[in-house]
Design an enzyme around this catalytic site. Structure first.
Site, short mmCIF file in Angstrom:
data_model
loop_
_atom_site.label_atom_id
_atom_site.label_comp_id
_atom_site.label_asym_id
_atom_site.label_seq_id
_atom_site.Cartn_x
_atom_site.Cartn_y
_atom_site.Cartn_z
N GLU A 71 -14.76 5.61 -30.04
CA GLU A 71 -13.42 5.52 -30.59
C GLU A 71 -13.53 5.13 -32.07
O GLU A 71 -14.41 4.38 -32.48
CB GLU A 71 -12.68 4.44 -29.81
CG GLU A 71 -11.34 4.02 -30.32
CD GLU A 71 -10.79 2.83 -29.54
OE1 GLU A 71 -9.57 2.77 -29.38
OE2 GLU A 71 -11.59 1.96 -29.08
N LYS A 74 -4.96 8.71 -27.21
CA LYS A 74 -5.00 7.50 -26.37
C LYS A 74 -3.60 7.10 -25.91
O LYS A 74 -2.67 6.99 -26.73
CB LYS A 74 -5.64 6.37 -27.18
CG LYS A 74 -5.87 5.07 -26.41
CD LYS A 74 -6.50 4.04 -27.34
CE LYS A 74 -6.81 2.73 -26.63
NZ LYS A 74 -7.35 1.72 -27.56
N CYS A 87 -11.41 3.54 -24.54
CA CYS A 87 -11.44 2.09 -24.59
C CYS A 87 -10.55 1.41 -23.54
O CYS A 87 -10.88 1.36 -22.38
CB CYS A 87 -11.11 1.62 -26.01
SG CYS A 87 -11.70 -0.05 -26.40
#
Length: 266
Positions: free
Chosen positions: A40, A112, A150
């Protein structure tokens, strides 16, 4: 097949980050990997997300992604990396993973959806959540890969939706914020997502101090096959689709489950 984990120490120098990605992609290709995954915020990273992220954001056909596509094409390797993408809201950007094939064509992108508003962080102050919750799966080298970012790792329903969509390998591209027990949680959650979905999980992380490092490949039985420690590194690792099939036959959870994501009984 072989895939590679590219553990980075990204900072605010975008060109330096792109150069590190290129070096690691070249090394991964020389070691026989057909895909290399980076963390990321691979192309721009700071200890905390701030107003500079939307300032440096670019569209997916902008110079940063053009350079990533060129790296993939130059080294004939599929490449996945986290970028800061322009959003349609002033003062905000998307935290996006983008995948390119060995020919440089874009295979997929994932914005995300679970933003890190925890531990005193407020990612959503400057980052906009992805508008779609549909699982993002792409094929490369005969395998199907699912994309997660994440904090997504803490939401098992996303991993399950990717497995339902056919993913055999989950790429969890991360910058896992340090803290009490955070490394232990990182390792445990990667293993949990692998075991409960009978998939490989490649958890790729930034290194300390911005993150915890410890990029790992976990097999479908929860065994850590590779651990990159705390320094920038790239490592090619074996992934066996036969192992995925064998574990799913031994533990036929997808046929046996009674509860579904909507809370309905099967």
């Amino acid at each position: 097949m072989r895939i590679a984990l590219g553990q980075l120490e990204s900072g605010t120098d975008i060109q330096a980050n792109l150069a590190a990605i290129d070096r690691f992609a070249a090394e991964a290709a020389r070691d026989g990997a057909t895909l290399v995954a980076f963390p990321e915020y691979a192309t721009y990273e700071k200890k905390k997300v701030d107003a500079t992220f939307p300032e440096v954001a670019e569209p997916l056909d902008g110079p940063v992604c053009q350079e990533l596509a060129s790296t993939a094409r130059r080294h004939r390797i599929a490449l996945v990396a986290g970028v800061v993408e322009t959003a349609d809201e002033p003062g905000k950007a998307y935290n996006t993973l983008v995948a390119f094939g060995p020919d440089g064509d874009r295979l997929a992108f994932y914005r995300k959806i679970h933003l890190f508003d925890a531990q005193g962080f407020g990612e959503s102050t400057f980052i906009k959540p992805g508008p779609s919750t549909s699982p993002v799966v792409f094929e490369s080298g005969g395998a199907r890969f699912g994309l997660m970012t994440c904090y997504d790792l803490r939401f098992p329903e996303l991993a399950r939706s990717l497995a339902d969509a056919g993913a055999q390998v989950l790429l969890v591209c991360s910058s896992w914020v340090p803290g009490t027990h955070k490394t232990e949680q990182w390792l445990a959650l990667n293993a949990a997502r692998a075991i409960e979905n009978s998939v490989y999980v490649a958890g790729v992380c930034q290194v300390p101090p911005v993150s915890v490092g410890r990029s790992v490949l976990v097999d479908p039985m929860g065994v850590i096959e590779a651990d990159l420690g705390l320094e920038p590194d790239v490592r090619a690792v074996e992934v066996s689709l036969e192992t995925v099939a064998r574990v799913r036959e031994a533990f036929p959870m997808f046929r046996q489950r009674r509860l579904w994501s909507a809370g309905r009984h099967c």
